[in-house]
Design a protein around this motif. Structure first.
Motif, mmCIF file in Angstrom:
data_model
loop_
_atom_site.group_PDB
_atom_site.id
_atom_site.type_symbol
_atom_site.label_atom_id
_atom_site.label_comp_id
_atom_site.label_asym_id
_atom_site.label_seq_id
_atom_site.Cartn_x
_atom_site.Cartn_y
_atom_site.Cartn_z
ATOM 1 N N ASP A 91 0.820 -1.212 0.000
ATOM 2 C CA ASP A 91 0.000 0.000 0.000
ATOM 3 C C ASP A 91 0.855 1.263 0.000
ATOM 4 O O ASP A 91 0.457 2.283 -0.552
ATOM 5 C CB ASP A 91 -0.940 0.031 1.211
ATOM 6 C CG ASP A 91 -2.073 -0.969 1.096
ATOM 7 O OD1 ASP A 91 -2.310 -1.506 -0.012
ATOM 8 O OD2 ASP A 91 -2.723 -1.234 2.138
ATOM 9 N N ARG A 92 2.012 1.206 0.649
ATOM 10 C CA ARG A 92 2.895 2.362 0.762
ATOM 11 C C ARG A 92 3.996 2.379 -0.301
ATOM 12 O O ARG A 92 4.834 3.260 -0.302
ATOM 13 C CB ARG A 92 3.549 2.385 2.147
ATOM 14 C CG ARG A 92 2.584 2.461 3.302
ATOM 15 C CD ARG A 92 1.838 3.746 3.364
ATOM 16 N NE ARG A 92 2.773 4.813 3.678
ATOM 17 C CZ ARG A 92 2.450 6.089 3.710
ATOM 18 N NH1 ARG A 92 1.223 6.452 3.470
ATOM 19 N NH2 ARG A 92 3.348 6.997 3.976
ATOM 20 N N SER A 93 4.002 1.388 -1.176
ATOM 21 C CA SER A 93 5.053 1.266 -2.177
ATOM 22 C C SER A 93 5.108 2.507 -3.060
ATOM 23 O O SER A 93 4.088 3.046 -3.479
ATOM 24 C CB SER A 93 4.795 0.021 -3.037
ATOM 25 O OG SER A 93 5.801 -0.118 -3.995
ATOM 26 N N ASN A 94 6.338 2.961 -3.314
ATOM 27 C CA ASN A 94 6.553 4.099 -4.198
ATOM 28 C C ASN A 94 7.969 4.022 -4.754
ATOM 29 O O ASN A 94 8.658 3.033 -4.562
ATOM 30 C CB ASN A 94 6.300 5.428 -3.461
ATOM 31 C CG ASN A 94 7.188 5.606 -2.255
ATOM 32 O OD1 ASN A 94 8.361 5.291 -2.293
ATOM 33 N ND2 ASN A 94 6.620 6.120 -1.182
ATOM 34 N N GLN A 95 8.409 5.052 -5.391
ATOM 35 C CA GLN A 95 9.727 5.064 -6.033
ATOM 36 C C GLN A 95 10.851 5.435 -5.060
ATOM 37 O O GLN A 95 11.982 5.642 -5.482
ATOM 38 C CB GLN A 95 9.720 6.058 -7.208
ATOM 39 C CG GLN A 95 8.709 5.716 -8.278
ATOM 40 C CD GLN A 95 8.958 4.341 -8.875
ATOM 41 O OE1 GLN A 95 10.079 4.014 -9.225
ATOM 42 N NE2 GLN A 95 7.923 3.525 -8.971
#
Length: 141
Positions: free
Chosen positions: A102-106
């Motif tokens: 859910d918190r995954s980002n670059q």
């Protein structure tokens, strides 16, 4: 169950320890004025407004290694660090993976390398699954 190759985690642990030795990852014992135990819900948001790390080949190598991992591996890596930090226990592994996804980002590499005890957390997370870096051989990478 951990799906990623534990050698990848051990490589990160090894390099993170080298960064700690060079004081390129903050040691929470060095600065008692800051709270380094951010709740994982807030941790990515805390990256905004912080100065990027000074250019360092070792830091860049580790950041590049993490950035090159698949999204699933990055999610597992974050969840493993949270497991080792005590945010979750082994029975909550699915919840940890879901929260990390859910918190995954670059900014996964930046987030993990901003964790002062990331090497310890990752090793503790591996230990939860009965895995260890004791037999890690960098030549296998």
């Amino acid at each position: 169950m951990l799906q990623m190759n534990p050698d990848k985690v051990c490589f990160i642990v090894l390099r993170a320890r080298e960064l700690q030795e060079e004081d390129l990852i903050e040691n929470p014992e060095q600065d008692d004025d800051e709270d380094f135990d951010l709740a994982h819900e807030e941790a990515f948001d805390e990256l905004d407004g912080h100065d990027p790390q000074e250019a360092n080949p070792l830091h860049e190598e580790l950041e590049g290694f993490i950035d090159a991992m698949s999204e699933d591996e990055q999610v597992e890596l974050v969840a493993l660090a949270w497991l080792g930090r005590g945010d979750y226990d082994k029975t909550e592994w699915g919840d940890a993976l879901e929260a990390a996804a859910d918190r995954s980002n670059q900014r996964t590499a930046e987030y993990l390398l901003g964790m002062p005890m990331v090497a310890d957390y990752l090793e503790e997370g591996l230990d939860t699954f009965g895995l260890s870096c004791a037999e890690f051989d960098e030549a296998r990478m």
